[in-house]
Design a protein around this motif. Structure first.
Motif: not given
Ligand code: FAD
Length: 438
Positions: A64, A66-68, A124, A129, A139, A190, A391
């Motif tokens: 989604c 890509g923030h993992s 924040n 994603g 959060m 999802v 978390y």
């Molecule tokens: P992705 O790398 O795309 O997805 C991470 C994992 O989520 C995937 O491997 C998959 O297992 C799962 N996933 C994603 N989308 C789906 C989908 N649609 N269906 C099923 N599985 C899915 N967290 C907070 O709670 N609050 C914050 O304010 C916050 N700020 C952040 C700021 C930064 C710069 C970063 C790097 C992270 C932050 N986070 C925060 C943590 C963030 O919630 C997690 O890193 C989260 O996994 C990021 O989701 P993504 O979709 O961007 O990442």
């Protein structure tokens, strides 16, 4: 054979234009090469991608935002389901609902809902994603007023490991609904989240008081004590950056006139070297950290939940792991509506958290990898004696031990049972994994 429908621009193979962009994620340390990337434009595409991966015996990664930080979204030699084309949003202001697709970024949700003075809890940084953030809990600055992002989801549309499309809500598959609220990407992909919205208006205020390091400990003690009386519009924040500057303050979402009392109380924290109190729109607030948290830097981070913040923890926080280069450290307050939700209501654990602690570092030169990572680990280890859990979305390379810290034992057992029901072969394992055979 379902692969026949996976042709054309929706499939990217190594060497294709767009392949490198699609596999590049937030953490510049991640350099994974999927065998195939499917750019999903519909729920049907996701169904086809899941079935194809299973037929070909390929590992699945779901992307989604890509923030993992460990690059779970991008499977080396596997099939990456790139959800980013699925980023549409529909808002019904009268019903106070938003339907957002599973590959959207938070900024899409915030901008669409703010047109009506509405919002729901989101993180924040606007390039995170909706998918990963919400599935782990979510959060944000509205959580103390309205609960976590996952507390505001009314229904999910999900593709299972068998390629079936199902819905989960309080009345449809309630056990899956429970697990999707905090259980991460373990149960399926999802493709749509239905969110409840709130009339938050568009105004916010950010208060920041800067302290030199030799004055930060007493100020942090007073900040902690004041947090106990904070109104729910306020989320207390504290950080020490790599520039060795400490900043204590709060973010206020709502009418800034109402923050006057709290601003006066902050004057009792000590003698700051600088003070900044700024009003901004909610959309500005939500993208305020986008540049600092930009893509492509090398990154390493760790976190803890703290149920208490005793004086010894304050000393450890300010010390940032002792000798050597110091990472950044930060705290964000929980409480309020997060803690109002009954613990058994969702897979998300640790609702009694007082503060979330995070430590992290970013750099560009790979020669610094070892020393940077060691510094963040030291700083996390120094806070570990005070931790009550973690978390799930703040986990990085902790593996199964991290997952055990993210959920209570009771909830983990329930999550394992759900995993056995929905994904017994652990097709979705590139995540903070709930192993079906645990
Ligand atoms: P992705 O790398 O795309 O997805 C991470 C994992 O989520 C995937 O491997 C998959 O297992 C799962 N996933 C994603 N989308 C789906 C989908 N649609 N269906 C099923 N599985 C899915 N967290 C907070 O709670 N609050 C914050 O304010 C916050 N700020 C952040 C700021 C930064 C710069 C970063 C790097 C992270 C932050 N986070 C925060 C943590 C963030 O919630 C997690 O890193 C989260 O996994 C990021 O989701 P993504 O979709 O961007 O990442």
């Amino acid at each position: 054979m379902t692969t026949t429908t996976l042709t054309g621009s929706r499939v990217l193979l190594p060497g294709d234009a767009g392949y490198d962009d699609a596999r590049t994620v937030w953490n510049g340390m991640i350099d994974h090469h999927p065998r195939m990337i499917v750019r999903a434009e519909s729920t049907d595409d996701v169904v086809t991608a899941v079935r194809t991966a299973r037929e070909l015996g390929l590992e699945i990664g779901v992307r989604c935002g890509g923030h993992s930080s460990v690059g779970h979204a991008v499977p080396d030699d596997g099939l990456m389901i790139d959800l980013t084309p699925l980023s549409g949003v529909r808002v019904d202001p009268a019903a106070r609902r938003a339907w957002i697709q599973g590959g959207a970024l938070l900024g899409v949700l915030d901008r669409a809902t703010q047109k009506y003075g509405l919002a729901t809890t989101a993180g924040n940084v606007s390039h995170t994603g909706v998918g990963g953030l919400t599935l782990g809990g979510g959060m944000g600055w509205l959580a103390r007023q309205y609960g976590l992002a996952c507390d505001n989801v009314a229904s999910y549309t999900m593709v299972t490991a068998e390629g079936e499309v199902v819905r989960a809500s309080r009345t449809e598959r309630p056990e899956l609904f429970w697990g999707l609220r905090g259980g991460g990407g373990n149960f399926g992909v999802v493709t749509e989240f239905e969110f409840v919205l709130h009339p938050v208006g568009t105004r916010t205020l950010v208060a920041e008081y800067t302290f030199p390091l030799d004055r930060v400990v007493p100020a942090l003690k007073a900040w902690r004590d004041l947090n106990a009386e904070a109104p729910r519009e306020a989320t207390f924040t504290a950080s020490i950056g790599k520039d060795d500057v400490a900043t204590l303050g709060f973010v206020w979402v709502g009418d800034p006139e109402r923050a006057g009392g709290l601003l006066r109380r902050f004057e009792t924290l000590g003698r700051p070297s600088a003070t900044s109190v700024r009003e901004m729109s909610y959309v500005e607030l939500q993208s305020r950290e986008d540049t600092v948290e930009r893509h492509s830097l090398r990154r390493y981070s760790k976190g803890h939940y703290l149920r208490q913040f005793p004086d010894e923890a304050i000393e450890a926080f300010a010390d940032r792991g002792g000798s050597g280069p110091r990472p950044s450290v930060g705290l964000q307050a929980y409480g309020g509506a997060i803690a109002d939700v009954p613990d058994e209501d969702a897979a998300f654990s640790h609702r009694a958290t007082l503060f979330e602690f995070g430590t992290g570092t970013s750099w560009t030169d790979r020669a610094e990898d070892e020393v940077r990572i060691a510094a963040a680990r030291r700083s996390a280890a120094a806070m570990a004696p005070f931790a009550s859990g973690v978390y799930v979305n703040a986990l990085s390379d902790e593996g199964a031990e991290g997952v055990r810290r993210a959920y209570s034992a009771e909830k983990l057992a329930k999550l394992v049972a759900l995993k056995r029901a929905y994904d017994p072969h652990n097709v979705f394992h590139l995540n903070h994994n709930i192993q079906p055979d645990l």
